[in-house]
Design an enzyme around this catalytic site. Structure first.
Site, PDB file in Angstrom:
ATOM      1  CE1 TYR A 238      -3.237   2.967   0.841  1.00  0.00           C
ATOM      2  CE2 TYR A 238      -1.837   3.357   2.746  1.00  0.00           C
ATOM      3  CZ  TYR A 238      -2.847   3.763   1.894  1.00  0.00           C
ATOM      4  OH  TYR A 238      -3.453   4.974   2.097  1.00  0.00           O
TER       5      TYR A 238
HETATM    6  O1  LIG Z   1      -2.338   7.315   7.800  1.00  0.00           O
HETATM    7  C1  LIG Z   1      -2.125   6.472   6.993  1.00  0.00           C
HETATM    8  O2  LIG Z   1      -1.207   6.571   6.213  1.00  0.00           O
HETATM    9  C2  LIG Z   1      -2.998   5.252   6.940  1.00  0.00           C
HETATM   10  O3  LIG Z   1      -3.824   5.215   8.081  1.00  0.00           O
HETATM   11  C3  LIG Z   1      -4.560   4.054   8.230  1.00  0.00           C
HETATM   12  O4  LIG Z   1      -3.669   2.981   8.478  1.00  0.00           O
HETATM   13  P1  LIG Z   1      -3.314   2.646   9.990  1.00  0.00           P
HETATM   14  O5  LIG Z   1      -2.631   3.780  10.655  1.00  0.00           O
HETATM   15  O6  LIG Z   1      -2.614   1.341   9.977  1.00  0.00           O
HETATM   16  O7  LIG Z   1      -4.771   2.561  10.655  1.00  0.00           O
HETATM   17  P2  LIG Z   1      -5.547   1.349  11.348  1.00  0.00           P
HETATM   18  O8  LIG Z   1      -5.657   0.201  10.440  1.00  0.00           O
HETATM   19  O9  LIG Z   1      -6.798   1.917  11.881  1.00  0.00           O
HETATM   20  O10 LIG Z   1      -4.590   0.940  12.553  1.00  0.00           O
HETATM   21  C4  LIG Z   1      -4.344   1.843  13.615  1.00  0.00           C
HETATM   22  C5  LIG Z   1      -3.474   1.201  14.649  1.00  0.00           C
HETATM   23  O11 LIG Z   1      -4.183   0.103  15.237  1.00  0.00           O
HETATM   24  C6  LIG Z   1      -3.402  -1.074  15.181  1.00  0.00           C
HETATM   25  N1  LIG Z   1      -4.295  -2.239  15.013  1.00  0.00           N
HETATM   26  C7  LIG Z   1      -4.982  -2.421  13.869  1.00  0.00           C
HETATM   27  C8  LIG Z   1      -5.842  -3.467  13.731  1.00  0.00           C
HETATM   28  C9  LIG Z   1      -5.972  -4.393  14.762  1.00  0.00           C
HETATM   29  O12 LIG Z   1      -6.726  -5.381  14.691  1.00  0.00           O
HETATM   30  N2  LIG Z   1      -5.270  -4.191  15.898  1.00  0.00           N
HETATM   31  C10 LIG Z   1      -4.422  -3.126  16.065  1.00  0.00           C
HETATM   32  O13 LIG Z   1      -3.806  -2.976  17.130  1.00  0.00           O
HETATM   33  C11 LIG Z   1      -2.448  -0.893  14.032  1.00  0.00           C
HETATM   34  O14 LIG Z   1      -1.310  -1.662  14.223  1.00  0.00           O
HETATM   35  C12 LIG Z   1      -2.188   0.608  14.112  1.00  0.00           C
HETATM   36  O15 LIG Z   1      -1.153   0.853  15.009  1.00  0.00           O
HETATM   37  C13 LIG Z   1      -5.399   3.775   6.995  1.00  0.00           C
HETATM   38  O16 LIG Z   1      -5.999   2.510   7.067  1.00  0.00           O
HETATM   39  C14 LIG Z   1      -4.620   3.908   5.723  1.00  0.00           C
HETATM   40  O17 LIG Z   1      -5.490   3.810   4.627  1.00  0.00           O
HETATM   41  C15 LIG Z   1      -3.905   5.228   5.757  1.00  0.00           C
HETATM   42  O18 LIG Z   1      -3.214   5.507   4.606  1.00  0.00           O
END
Ligand SMILES: O=C(O)[C@H]1O[C@H](OP(=O)(O)OP(=O)(O)OC[C@H]2O[C@@H](n3ccc(=O)[nH]c3=O)[C@H](O)[C@@H]2O)[C@H](O)[C@@H](O)[C@@H]1O
Length: 425
Positions: A238
């Site tokens: 991504y």
């Molecule tokens: O800012 C960005 O660049 C990105 O932000 C998000 O990606 P992410 O930060 O990974 O967002 P989440 O999927 O909501 O995860 C947030 C946090 O929760 C954690 N997480 C996620 C899922 C889960 O089941 N458990 C968990 O602890 C992840 O490791 C992460 O630290 C978006 O999904 C992307 O599309 C975007 O581009």
């Protein structure tokens, strides 16, 4: 009863059946195999023909664009309804989270807005349909189509002279890239190039603002992340497609004079959000009494994100559109240098994931069942933290909603949207 051999090869009596039975058997079984092979080849060929017919004809099966009525809707929706400095904006991914919010904000101040969205099923399409209804109620027309459909894009530019494109259509999600890599190439690379080709050929060329991502910082450890920091170590496909998008848009700026602004969004959240994101899926699970999985880094270090509230991001998008400057090319030719900009749109105050969960528990008044697991090697990064001084300097970007306040608003929306405020809780 005649045998299968005899049925397939009715020989003249006594010709070689009796005299050369061995030869006949051999010949017959080889011929049977040959016929079966022919049959299988024919079957495969017809299947492939059918598939390619379905693929090429897909547009005709799902086509919802074209015709007088449709064109009238596009023209009306694209119409600028304010006297000074209005713009007419094509918003891609308009039924998405950020796209729907930006479309509404632009319309509210009198800009023309036409949306396009392919309503794919990466997450519950009924949420996208609900966002679309909301936009329709606010006189915003959304075209049901894919940004890879260049004929559709050319048609849209023919009938509405867009001054700006807010390009938010993308395959989002960091971890899903391991499951469906092709969808990232389709939307974030091929779709982007299709859109840029149409923009570069259109006359006048629009200015383009588009969604990159904080994930381009990848394994960068220097905090806070500044736009000039290295972005050549993506941790997911991504992120790699978003980084590629930044390079691709640079070429279109350089060769064709398109004005380009890339926005690196930092974990945007809020009402009408994306169900695949952690704050959203955690809320769903907590309310349903199901456990949530909280990832942790090495040595049990909590992961952290610079969670950014949707209204702040919308202000950043609109500020970028307002200051984008003009594209300089026309008819595919550059006439002079055009702006090429990249901005972080973050919140500048990272919060750990367990702290985010605690806030949700507070607003939902329900305790979460937490399973802590070591962060799997699936594209995640341990933390994000934006330096937003460039956006502040350029268009006064100043986020005002902290995570506690933003999550409260999200929970209020969630409970109402999913009917919990009517006794489901
Ligand atoms: O800012 C960005 O660049 C990105 O932000 C998000 O990606 P992410 O930060 O990974 O967002 P989440 O999927 O909501 O995860 C947030 C946090 O929760 C954690 N997480 C996620 C899922 C889960 O089941 N458990 C968990 O602890 C992840 O490791 C992460 O630290 C978006 O999904 C992307 O599309 C975007 O581009």
């Amino acid at each position: 009863m005649p045998s299968l051999e005899e049925e397939l090869f009715p020989s003249t009596p006594g010709k070689f059946k009796d005299r050369n039975r061995h030869f006949h058997r051999c010949f017959a079984s080889t011929s049977t195999m040959f016929l079966w092979a022919l049959f299988l080849i024919a079957l495969t060929a017809s299947y492939l023909c059918f598939q390619s017919f379905m693929d090429s004809g897909n547009r005709y099966f799902t086509a919802t664009w074209g015709g007088h009525h449709w064109e009238k809707n596009v023209i009306n929706s694209a119409q600028i309804r304010r006297s000074h400095g209005g713009m007419s904006v094509l918003v891609t991914g308009a039924a998405g989270f950020v796209g729907s919010h930006v479309s509404l904000a632009l319309k509210k101040r009198g800009d023309g807005v036409v949306g396009i969205d392919n309503f794919n099923n990466y997450y519950d399409p009924s949420l996208k349909k609900a966002r679309k209804n909301l936009l329709n109620q606010n006189s915003i027309f959304i075209v049901d189509g894919d940004i890879n459909d260049s004929k559709l894009l050319v048609k849209l530019f023919d009938i509405a002279r867009f001054t700006h494109v807010m390009h938010l259509a993308a395959q989002a999600g960091v971890r899903y890239a391991m499951e469906n890599p092709g969808s990232y190439i389709h939307s974030n690379i091929a779709g982007l190039v299709t859109l840029l080709e149409v923009c570069k050929n259109s006359n006048p060329q629009p200015a383009i603002v588009w969604a990159s991502s904080s994930s381009v910082y990848g394994l960068n450890e220097k905090v806070p992340f500044s736009e000039s920091d290295r972005t050549d170590q993506p941790a997911s496909l991504y992120a790699a497609t978003k980084k590629a998008g930044e390079e691709i848009t640079h070429t279109y700026n350089h060769i064709y004079g398109l004005s380009i602004t890339g926005l690196r969004f930092f974990t945007v959240y809020g009402p009408w959000g994306r169900p695949d994101m952690a704050y959203f899926s955690f809320t769903r699970n907590i309310l349903q009494g199901k456990p949530i999985t909280v990832y942790r880094g090495k040595n049990r270090v909590d992961l952290a994100r610079d969670f950014t509230y949707i209204d702040d991001v919308v202000k950043g998008c609109i500020g970028s559109l307002d200051t984008s400057g003009k594209s300089t090319g026309s008819g595919g030719k550059k006439r002079g240098p055009a702006p090429y900009r990249i901005f972080n749109l973050g919140n500048t105050s990272p919060v750990t994931v367990p702290m985010m969960v605690a806030m949700l528990e507070k607003h939902l008044k329900v305790k979460a069942k937490k399973n802590f697991v070591v962060m799997p090697g699936n594209g995640d990064v341990p933390f994000t933290h934006a330096n937003i001084s460039s956006a502040r300097k350029e268009f006064g970007y100043k986020p005002t909603t902290d995570l506690q306040t933003g999550l409260k608003k999200f929970v209020k929306w969630y409970l109402s949207y999913y009917g919990y405020d009517q006794g489901k809780l």
